[in-house]
Structure formats: structure tokens, C-alpha cells
Design a protein around this motif. Structure first.
Motif, PDB file in Angstrom:
ATOM      1  N   ASP A   1      -1.497  13.704 -15.543  1.00  0.00           N
ATOM      2  CA  ASP A   1      -1.213  14.465 -14.324  1.00  0.00           C
ATOM      3  C   ASP A   1      -0.037  13.830 -13.582  1.00  0.00           C
ATOM      4  O   ASP A   1       0.136  12.607 -13.589  1.00  0.00           O
ATOM      5  N   LYS A   2       0.747  14.678 -12.928  1.00  0.00           N
ATOM      6  CA  LYS A   2       1.857  14.177 -12.119  1.00  0.00           C
ATOM      7  C   LYS A   2       1.355  13.750 -10.748  1.00  0.00           C
ATOM      8  O   LYS A   2       0.415  14.338 -10.205  1.00  0.00           O
ATOM      9  N   VAL A   3       1.988  12.729 -10.190  1.00  0.00           N
ATOM     10  CA  VAL A   3       1.641  12.249  -8.853  1.00  0.00           C
ATOM     11  C   VAL A   3       2.920  12.081  -8.041  1.00  0.00           C
ATOM     12  O   VAL A   3       4.004  11.893  -8.603  1.00  0.00           O
ATOM     13  N   LEU A   4       2.774  12.179  -6.726  1.00  0.00           N
ATOM     14  CA  LEU A   4       3.870  11.882  -5.810  1.00  0.00           C
ATOM     15  C   LEU A   4       3.563  10.562  -5.111  1.00  0.00           C
ATOM     16  O   LEU A   4       2.408  10.289  -4.760  1.00  0.00           O
ATOM     17  N   LEU A   5       4.583   9.739  -4.897  1.00  0.00           N
ATOM     18  CA  LEU A   5       4.418   8.421  -4.292  1.00  0.00           C
ATOM     19  C   LEU A   5       5.106   8.387  -2.944  1.00  0.00           C
ATOM     20  O   LEU A   5       6.288   8.741  -2.831  1.00  0.00           O
TER      21      LEU A   5
ATOM     22  N   VAL B   1       0.846  -1.194   0.000  1.00  0.00           N
ATOM     23  CA  VAL B   1       0.000   0.000   0.000  1.00  0.00           C
ATOM     24  C   VAL B   1       0.882   1.245   0.000  1.00  0.00           C
ATOM     25  O   VAL B   1       1.736   1.414   0.878  1.00  0.00           O
ATOM     26  N   LEU B   2       0.677   2.095  -0.985  1.00  0.00           N
ATOM     27  CA  LEU B   2       1.378   3.372  -1.089  1.00  0.00           C
ATOM     28  C   LEU B   2       0.392   4.504  -0.826  1.00  0.00           C
ATOM     29  O   LEU B   2      -0.825   4.291  -0.768  1.00  0.00           O
ATOM     30  N   LEU B   3       0.907   5.695  -0.670  1.00  0.00           N
ATOM     31  CA  LEU B   3       0.080   6.895  -0.610  1.00  0.00           C
ATOM     32  C   LEU B   3       0.338   7.670  -1.896  1.00  0.00           C
ATOM     33  O   LEU B   3       1.480   8.025  -2.190  1.00  0.00           O
ATOM     34  N   VAL B   4      -0.722   7.887  -2.651  1.00  0.00           N
ATOM     35  CA  VAL B   4      -0.620   8.610  -3.917  1.00  0.00           C
ATOM     36  C   VAL B   4      -1.173  10.015  -3.711  1.00  0.00           C
ATOM     37  O   VAL B   4      -2.315  10.173  -3.252  1.00  0.00           O
ATOM     38  N   THR B   5      -0.380  11.025  -4.025  1.00  0.00           N
ATOM     39  CA  THR B   5      -0.807  12.416  -3.877  1.00  0.00           C
ATOM     40  C   THR B   5      -0.945  13.051  -5.257  1.00  0.00           C
ATOM     41  O   THR B   5       0.020  13.104  -6.017  1.00  0.00           O
ATOM     42  N   VAL B   6      -2.161  13.502  -5.574  1.00  0.00           N
ATOM     43  CA  VAL B   6      -2.446  14.201  -6.825  1.00  0.00           C
ATOM     44  C   VAL B   6      -3.093  15.522  -6.460  1.00  0.00           C
ATOM     45  O   VAL B   6      -4.139  15.541  -5.812  1.00  0.00           O
ATOM     46  N   GLY B   7      -2.494  16.619  -6.869  1.00  0.00           N
ATOM     47  CA  GLY B   7      -2.990  17.899  -6.384  1.00  0.00           C
ATOM     48  C   GLY B   7      -2.847  17.922  -4.868  1.00  0.00           C
ATOM     49  O   GLY B   7      -1.847  17.467  -4.317  1.00  0.00           O
ATOM     50  N   MET B   8      -3.853  18.424  -4.164  1.00  0.00           N
ATOM     51  CA  MET B   8      -3.797  18.442  -2.698  1.00  0.00           C
ATOM     52  C   MET B   8      -4.500  17.246  -2.079  1.00  0.00           C
ATOM     53  O   MET B   8      -4.685  17.188  -0.867  1.00  0.00           O
ATOM     54  N   LEU B   9      -4.892  16.271  -2.916  1.00  0.00           N
ATOM     55  CA  LEU B   9      -5.630  15.130  -2.406  1.00  0.00           C
ATOM     56  C   LEU B   9      -4.750  13.889  -2.388  1.00  0.00           C
ATOM     57  O   LEU B   9      -4.110  13.550  -3.389  1.00  0.00           O
ATOM     58  N   SER B  10      -4.684  13.232  -1.241  1.00  0.00           N
ATOM     59  CA  SER B  10      -3.918  11.998  -1.101  1.00  0.00           C
ATOM     60  C   SER B  10      -4.868  10.833  -0.877  1.00  0.00           C
ATOM     61  O   SER B  10      -5.903  10.983  -0.216  1.00  0.00           O
ATOM     62  N   ALA B  11      -4.502   9.673  -1.423  1.00  0.00           N
ATOM     63  CA  ALA B  11      -5.327   8.483  -1.259  1.00  0.00           C
ATOM     64  C   ALA B  11      -4.430   7.263  -1.108  1.00  0.00           C
ATOM     65  O   ALA B  11      -3.426   7.128  -1.820  1.00  0.00           O
TER      66      ALA B  11
END
Length: 422
Positions: free
Chosen positions: A388-392, A351-361
């Protein structure tokens, strides 16, 4: 006079220094600071051979002339409108800080010049800023202008790090309104920051930073207040806006559906509440207020941080699964050992945390296609577009730590159901 609007995030562990730095930048020692945002303006000396910059609180009437030696008779012209946003300074809020990077043009990272340099969350912020093409200024703050070998040692350590990451040297700031505070150098750095190129003629779209609801004692109406940054187009008073993802339901076949929320704009204000606006364009930080039916949407809109608002039927799709092209960082910070360790490959089932914009899931890795491509299923749907770019981020000792970034190649789109009018 209008000027380019720039949004700067302020991150640091020393809240006393943070307040003093803001007061010095605003040139205002008397008034209370806003909790989440302060608005300033940067002025540049009009002389063609000068590079003098001054800053002050927006709306504050100051001298129309430059105060720097040799330019006292030269007027100043407005260079930038600046929104200074305060971000959480605890390492456990890494995803919140990194998510905020999506709406910022730059970030000021505050450090105590006399204390050992804190690599967390600084290194992660710099890495995220590089991925998202944002600007970074690392500020070493001092209480007094004293000679101290520790200050030189820490400055050298930070300079080596920043040079290795292709960034300018750290600024040493005495947080006061005095002439030797070096606030002018900070104003210069901010004024010269690169900002995004906005689509002013596209349908309006804004990322929501924060939202709340309250009852107006005078009218007894329920008021929804939304703060955020306009990313595209123009928002206007009295227009109808859509909010996604909104809430969720199921169709007759049991498939999940997104139910967007529709509101009518009552007022538009600057994010600090100093100016009432008829419209707000891409790049502006604003506050939107709407009178709503609490029974219809009160439970949905109380907390919409990271949601997207804009023209009806023009917002990004709501996604439940993503195919990501990923690039892992060589190292991640281990908050338990306070050291760096090699980033291991992404594995199926983790399980990772994916951040797109200001929303993380939270996102479960469903498939590892190859070492650069993974498919993840989101625990809670997000609003985003392909490319779109995402942070992991990966869980490490209770905290989420940045391990890489990616781009959405493909996605599973949730059907849009009936909108809920508020």
C-alpha cells in the motif's frame, strides 16, 4: 441509466465562492447545499462531432437536448455520476485533506482570481495527487467578468506552476448559472478524468469517511450511520459486515489484539440519501445504516473515520509497525516563513505522521536502514496491506507538512482476537 461514478474533492479558502461554484455546477440556485456531499450528473452531447458537456443536480429533470449553439436538436446522454465532497480548507488539516485523496478520483482546488495565489495547500495537494495518480483541476473563481491586470498576473503565475508539474492550465470560472460561467469547461474536465480500475468480483471493501450514531425516535433503536466509498466488490442489504481495526485488548501474555466489530446492514443509500439501494458496487459513494446494541459497540463506532468495512475475514491486516520504502520530496512548505525549504533526511527517533487511506497515525522512526528505507512504530495501529502507498508528513510549527511518500515493504501484524457483534 447507469454511468461511471467519479468522486471529486473540493478544497478552497473562499467558502462563498465554493458554494456559488457548487450551485452553478448543480444548476440549482434554490436548494440548500449538503454539508459534506453533493451529487451531480454530467451529460454529453450525443452528436459524434461535438464535445459539449452540461452538469446538473442528480435527479433534477432538465432538458434532454444540448443547449450549445449548433447542437440544439441533439440529445444529451449521461456521461458521469459525480459526488462532490467538501474538504477542510485550513492548512492545519493538511493530513485530513491528503488522506481524503485516497478515496477521490480528482480534486478541484479553488482560488480567488483577484488574490495572490496561495501555494499552501495547493502544492502539497498536487504532489499527493501525482503520487496517488489522481486528477487535479485548479479553478480561479471571479465574482464579476471584469478586466483586471491582477487576474492576468495571477493566472500567469499559476499557469507556470501547473506547466512545470505537467498539469493542464487553470480554469477561470464565473460561479453562476449564466452562459458565460465556463461551467461547461469544468464539466468537460471532470468527465474526461481517468478513474480507478475496480475489482468488482473481489470481497467487498469500503473506506469509512464518517460515522455517527443516533436513536431512532420511532423505534427507539440505536442506529449506526456510515458514509464511505466502496473500493472493491459489492455490498448488499441485510449482509453481515466486519469493521477493522475496531477495538483492542490483550491476550493472556499481554500481547495486543485487534477485536473487529461485526454489524448487519439494515439499509443502503446513496451518499446524499436520494436513492435507496439493494446493493452498491466498487466506485460508489454510499451510506450504510445498521441497528446496533449501544452497550456493546456504541463507544467504538461513534467515530470511525479511516476505518475499513467489508466482508467478514477478508479485510487487510491490522499493523503496529511498518517497514517503508520512501521517496522524499525535494522541498517542503514552511507555514511559518510561507516559503519552501529543503527536506532533510529522516532520522532515527523523530516522529512522523503516516497517512494510509483516510487514516493517519503518529509514527516513531525506530530504524533507518538506509536513505530509502525506514522502520516506524505506530502510536495507533492501522489497517493496511503490504505494498500500500503511504504519505509522510513532518511536524513544522504546529502543522503537519508533506515531505514524501512511500510503500509498505513489510509490517508487524497484530493478532485478530474475538470479534464484537453489534
Amino acid at each position: 441509466m447507469s454511468a461511471e461514478h467519479i468522486a471529486i474533492g473540493l478544497v478552497g479558502y473562499q467558502n462563498g465562492y465554493k458554494s456559488k461554484l457548487l450551485r452553478a455546477f448543480l444548476n440549482d440556485e434554490e436548494h440548500a447545499l449538503a454539508f459534506c456531499s453533493n451529487e451531480a450528473q454530467i451529460f454529453k452531447c450525443a452528436s459524434p462531432d461535438a464535445a459539449c458537456y452540461i452538469s446538473r443536480k442528480r435527479g433534477h429533470v432538465g432538458s434532454a437536448f444540448c443547449a450549445h449553439p449548433g447542437h440544439e436538436s441533439d440529445r444529451v446522454v449521461l456521461s458521469k455520476d459525480v459526488s462532490l465532497l467538501d474538504f477542510p480548507d485550513k492548512t492545519v488539516y493538511a493530513s485530513t485533506i491528503l488522506g481524503g485523496m485516497f478515496i477521490l478520483d480528482g480534486v478541484l482546488i479553488l482560488s480567488d482570481a483577484k488574490l495572490p495565489f496561495a501555494r499552501l495547500p495547493t502544492v502539497e495537494l498536487i504532489a499527493a495527487a501525482s503520487v496517488l495518480n489522481k486528477n487535479v483541476v485548479l479553478v480561479q473563481s471571479m465574482k464579476d467578468p471584469i478586466d483586471d491586470t491582477r487576474i492576468l498576473e495571477h493566472h500567469h503565475e499559476i499557469t507556470q506552476l501547473l506547466t512545470g508539474m505537467g498539469l493542464d492550465e487553470a480554469l477561470t470560472i464565473l460561479p453562476s448559472t449564466s452562459a458565460n460561467s465556463n461551467i461547461g469547461a469544468l464539466s468537460t474536465r471532470i468527465s474526461n478524468m481517468c478513474t480507478a480500475v475496480y475489482e468488482y468480483h473481489a470481497p467487498a471493501e469500503m473506506i469509512i469517511m464518517d460515522s455517527c450514531i443516533h436513536e431512532d425516535q420511532g423505534t427507539e433503536k440505536t442506529v449506526l450511520t456510515i458514509q464511505g466509498r466502496v473500493l472493491k466488490g459489492v455490498l448488499k442489504k441485510k449482509q453481515q459486515l466486519e469493521i477493522r481495526p475496531g477495538s483492542f485488548s490483550h491476550d493472556d501474555n499481554g500481547q495486543i489484539m485487534c477485536n473487529p466489530v461485526i454489524i448487519n446492514v439494515a439499509t443502503l443509500d446513496s451518499i446524499g440519501g436520494n436513492d435507496q439501494l439493494e446493493q452498491a458496487a466498487a466506485g460508489d459513494m454510499i451510506t450504510v445504516r445498521s441497528n446496533i446494541d449501544y452497550e456493546q459497540i456504541g463507544g467504538i463506532v461513534a467515530d470511525m473515520s479511516g476505518f475499513v468495512i467489508g466482508h467478514v475475514d477478508s479485510l487487510p491486516d491490522v499493523l503496529s509497525a511498518l517497514k517503508l520504502k520512501v521517496i522524499l520530496l525535494p522541498l517542503m512548505f514552511d507555514s511559518y516563513t510561507e516559503d519552501f525549504k529543503e527536506v532533510s533526511i529522516i532520522e532515527k527517533g523523530e516522529v512522523l505522521l503516516v497517512t494510509v487511506g483516510m487514516l493517519s497515525a503518529a509514527a516513531e522512526v525506530r530504524k533507518v536502514v538506509d536513505e530509502t528505507t525506514v522502520v516506524v512504530t505506530l502510536k495507533s495501529p492501522i489497517c493496511a496491506r503490504k505494498e500500500d502507498k503511504v504519505l509522510l508528513l513532518r511536524s513544522a510549527n504546529v502543522c503537519w507538512r508533506l515531505i514524501g511518500h512511500g510503500q509498505i515493504e513489510d509490517a508487524t501484524v497484530i493478532k485478530i482476537g474475538k470479534a464484537i457483534h453489534g
